[in-house]
Design a protein around this motif. Structure first.
Motif, short mmCIF file in Angstrom:
data_model
loop_
_atom_site.label_atom_id
_atom_site.label_comp_id
_atom_site.label_asym_id
_atom_site.label_seq_id
_atom_site.Cartn_x
_atom_site.Cartn_y
_atom_site.Cartn_z
N VAL A 1 -7.55 -1.40 0.70
CA VAL A 1 -6.79 -0.16 0.53
C VAL A 1 -7.29 0.88 1.53
O VAL A 1 -8.29 0.68 2.22
N LYS B 1 0.83 -1.20 0.00
CA LYS B 1 0.00 0.00 0.00
C LYS B 1 0.87 1.25 0.00
O LYS B 1 0.54 2.22 -0.64
N TRP C 1 -3.14 4.41 -9.29
CA TRP C 1 -2.10 3.46 -9.67
C TRP C 1 -1.66 3.71 -11.10
O TRP C 1 -2.44 4.11 -11.95
N LYS D 1 -13.27 3.80 -0.56
CA LYS D 1 -11.88 3.38 -0.70
C LYS D 1 -11.34 4.00 -1.98
O LYS D 1 -12.05 4.04 -2.99
N LEU E 1 -7.82 4.40 -4.64
CA LEU E 1 -6.50 3.93 -5.03
C LEU E 1 -6.12 4.51 -6.38
O LEU E 1 -6.85 4.34 -7.35
#
Length: 150
Positions: free
Chosen positions: A90, A3, A74, A70, A72
């Motif tokens: 996450v 993470k 990337w 959540k 994220l």
């Protein structure tokens, strides 16, 4: 991929871009499922010994209320392509109710110059997993995309 590496990647993407990156407005409204709308980011780069910050904000709504979001970011070059199951582990945004069925969710990170230096340029995706109080979820694997250049 840990993470912390992904979180650092989120921070660095904006550093490498040199300006604040705006996330496209994303709407995931489907019948009975939570919706994520008005997503945006604000980035303040680190300077000297002062840390910078990255802030992601979105409005999440569901007729039962909002349990959480959540988030994220990337790099597309990582082949990460997270799944809904992976998104459950996450980090969470902090959500505050703005009405009975809507919350403003914010995710903030401190940014160091060292973290920013580890990242590669290219396309980045933002994935979200919204969870309603009744347990319904909406997973959006590519809530938005942006490009990092050096």
């Amino acid at each position: 991929m840990s993470k912390r590496i992904i979180v650092s990647s989120v921070i660095g993407v904006v550093v490498l871009g040199g300006t604040a990156a705006g996330l496209a407005v994303a709407s995931t409204q489907t019948s009975g499922k939570p919706a994520v709308e008005n997503a945006s980011t604000r980035y303040v780069p680190p300077t000297g010994t002062r840390a910078g910050s990255l802030t992601f904000t979105a409005d999440v709504s569901d007729d039962s209320g909002v349990r959480g979001l959540k988030v994220l970011a990337w790099p597309a070059s990582s082949d990460l392509d997270p799944t809904e199951a992976e998104m459950r582990s996450v980090e969470s945004a902090t959500c505050r109710s703005t009405s009975a069925d809507t919350s403003r969710c914010t995710y903030t990170l401190k940014v160091t110059q060292a973290e920013a230096a580890e990242l590669a340029p290219g396309t980045w995706h933002v994935s979200t997993l919204a969870t309603a109080k009744d347990g319904d979820t909406t997973f959006t694997p590519r809530t938005s995309a942006f490009t990092v250049t050096r």
